[in-house]
Design an enzyme around this catalytic site. Structure first.
Site, PDB file in Angstrom:
ATOM      1  N   GLU A  59      -4.462   7.864   6.902  1.00 34.64           N
ATOM      2  CA  GLU A  59      -5.134   8.532   5.797  1.00 34.64           C
ATOM      3  C   GLU A  59      -6.210   9.455   6.346  1.00 34.64           C
ATOM      4  OE1 GLU A  59      -5.145   5.553   1.914  1.00 34.64           O
ATOM      5  OE2 GLU A  59      -6.940   5.758   3.153  1.00 34.64           O
ATOM      6  N   LYS A  67       0.818  -1.217   0.000  1.00 35.00           N
ATOM      7  CA  LYS A  67       0.000   0.000   0.000  1.00 35.00           C
ATOM      8  C   LYS A  67       0.849   1.263   0.000  1.00 35.00           C
ATOM      9  CE  LYS A  67      -4.117  -1.987   2.092  1.00 35.00           C
ATOM     10  NZ  LYS A  67      -5.144  -1.867   3.133  1.00 35.00           N
ATOM     11  N   ARG A  80      -4.088  -9.156  -8.535  1.00 32.77           N
ATOM     12  CA  ARG A  80      -4.660 -10.486  -8.754  1.00 32.77           C
ATOM     13  C   ARG A  80      -6.041 -10.341  -9.387  1.00 32.77           C
ATOM     14  NH1 ARG A  80      -8.603 -10.084  -4.997  1.00 32.77           N
ATOM     15  NH2 ARG A  80      -8.120  -9.075  -3.011  1.00 32.77           N
TER      16      ARG A  80
END
Length: 512
Positions: free
Chosen positions: A200, A116, A292
């Site tokens: 965040e 991330k 994925r």
């Protein structure tokens, strides 16, 4: 093209990959734990091999065991599906070292975009908007307090190695930060073996919209439109759809181009998904990339008429993408519901057990991706996903109507499922209007729980009054003088027959 592919997964996604292999004329090899010996993917594959005991850490997650089966069975490629080892760079490297193709991105691209914080660094360097916050892990709660003041409350604490809402906490004020930090880091450590967190800015009422990308080894990268994934319970997706109800042509183009730009910056090939938050003003912010195939990939397949799994296999075999960006068209609307073996009336607690019988949906516009069958025992060791129900329609209204009809056709006997819960959700006015956000479902559940508590209280009072009246009547009249005989038996038998007939007619019998 590959001759034989090992599927390093289980359940519905393993069945999905087996089918793709069969259509391409490729032999498929399943792996299974002791708990999955009789699973559907084992029955459907051309070959199947045991990889260990029931716990996934001793079977599906043991890289050496999976590679050993691939070599023993003569496989020239491995498809990881989603979950388990799908985003494990060490697994991708082990495949390369063993001379087996990994159907997915390179380990280097996985490290750049799967992490991330690394992906956020790359996004900012590529000029892709990100949510305000830190690019690196925050060392401790004290440093987090200083950063939170700079970012501005409310904030979100997120696990560096996380996903699915694990290791994530919303913090409204400074006084809550220390406890939230402790809980989030502890949860992250238990779930991922990594307690590190980053910060965040928390966006109120955002939508979760993701962009599907495909890249080949010749340098071509395209986006296949978006998926709306805002219907979530505790940050875990429940219902997904394509296209998003709020998407415009201009916004899709901007987000798609940003996704392609970031994928190219990371040297990404094969199928991947870039997740964004979109605020009420339609500003978008990159969150992370899933390196994925996604659980919700069928909705993209239905609106684009493309087979993502077969495209994954072809790309991994070195073939170029068979189309350009301007050739991709989106037609109609598709919505997916995840069918789980869980009890929504008991905090969504998993409901393992034997499936005594199941009725599955069909008809126009319905797709049923399933990994179970009647007589199979749902194990307690894994995620309780049973199947995915996907409805396609010429527009969103028709897709919802078909989804409601198909949910009504679906039932499982012997285990609890979330089917009735899904029927209530898709019938909600807000959902029908497309007026949803990432906290919408949690808010809906809160309202439903509050209303249910009131109903339960009323029912309890009614039952108590009935019992009290019966006791009083008995005390006034004494013991019954009517002998036990045919009349009582007939009455009892009649009641049993009545209840049995009711349950036969009712697809969703009342709880006892």
């Amino acid at each position: 093209m590959f001759k034989k592919i090992l599927i390093a997964n289980r359940g519905e996604i393993a069945v999905r990959i087996v089918r793709a292999c069969r259509e391409l004329g490729i032999a498929s090899v399943a792996i299974y734990s002791d708990a999955d010996r009789a699973s559907l993917h084992v029955r459907m594959a051309d070959e199947a091999y045991r990889v260990g005991p029931a716990p996934s850490r001793e079977s599906y997650l043991v890289i050496e065991n999976v590679i050993a089966v691939a070599k023993r069975s003569g496989c020239d490629a491995i498809h990881p599906g989603y979950g388990f080892l799908a985003e494990n760079a060490a697994f991708a490297r082990a495949c390369a070292d063993a001379g087996v193709a990994f159907i997915g991105p390179s380990p280097e691209a996985m490290e750049k975009l799967g992490s991330k914080t690394a992906a956020r660094h790359l996004a900012r360097g590529a000029g892709v908007p990100t949510v305000p916050g830190t690019l690196e892990a925050v060392e401790n709660a004290e440093k987090a307090e200083r950063i939170a003041v700079e970012v501005g409350y409310p904030i979100a604490l997120k696990a560096i190695a996380g996903g699915g809402g694990k290791g994530m906490r919303r913090v409204e004020r400074e006084s809550d930060l220390a406890a939230a930090w402790r809980d989030a880091s502890s949860e992250a450590l238990n779930a991922f073996g990594d307690a590190r967190l980053y910060i965040e800015k928390f966006l109120p009422r955002p939508r979760h919209i993701e962009i599907q990308v495909l890249g080949d080894s010749q340098g071509a990268t395209v986006y296949l439109g978006e998926r709306e994934c805002s219907v979530q319970r505790r940050y875990q997706k429940v219902i997904e759809e394509a296209p998003s109800p709020v998407m415009t042509h201009e916004l899709r183009q901007k987000m798609g181009q940003a996704a392609v730009k970031l994928a190219r910056a990371g040297g990404y090939t094969n199928a991947g998904t870039l997740e964004f938050l979109v605020d009420e003003a339609r500003n978008y912010y990159f969150l992370e990339m899933n390196t994925r195939l996604q659980v919700e990939h069928p909705v993209t397949e239905l609106v684009t008429s493309l087979d993502l799994v077969k495209l994954q296999i072809r790309i991994a075999a070195g073939e170029p993408l068979p189309f350009a960006q301007n050739e991709i068209e989106i037609s109609g609307h598709a919505i997916e519901c995840r069918i789980y073996a869980e009890d929504p009336d008991n905090q969504f607690f998993p409901s393992p057990g034997k499936i005594l019988d199941c009725e599955t949906p069909s008809g126009p516009g319905i797709r049923w991706d399933c990994g179970v069958y009647s007589g199979w025992r749902v194990p307690s060791e894994y995620d309780p996903l049973l199947a995915k129900l996907i409805a396609w329609g010429a527009d969103r209204r028709e897709a919802i109507a078909r989804l409601e009809r198909a949910l009504g056709e679906t039932s499982f006997l012997g285990i609890r499922t979330n089917i009735e819960f899904l029927r209530r959700v898709v019938a909600e006015t807000d959902f029908i209007r497309g007026d949803i956000h990432t906290k919408w479902l949690d808010e809906y559940l809160g309202r439903e729980k509050k209303a249910g508590a009131g109903s339960s209280s009323d029912a309890f009072e009614e039952d108590a009054a009935t019992i009290a009246a019966a006791l009083w009547h008995t005390s006034q009249n004494g013991a019954s003088t009517t002998p036990t005989g045919a009349e009582d038996s007939a009455a009892a038998e009649s009641r049993w027959k009545s209840e049995a007939r009711h349950e036969q007619l009712d697809r969703n019998p009342r709880r006892p």
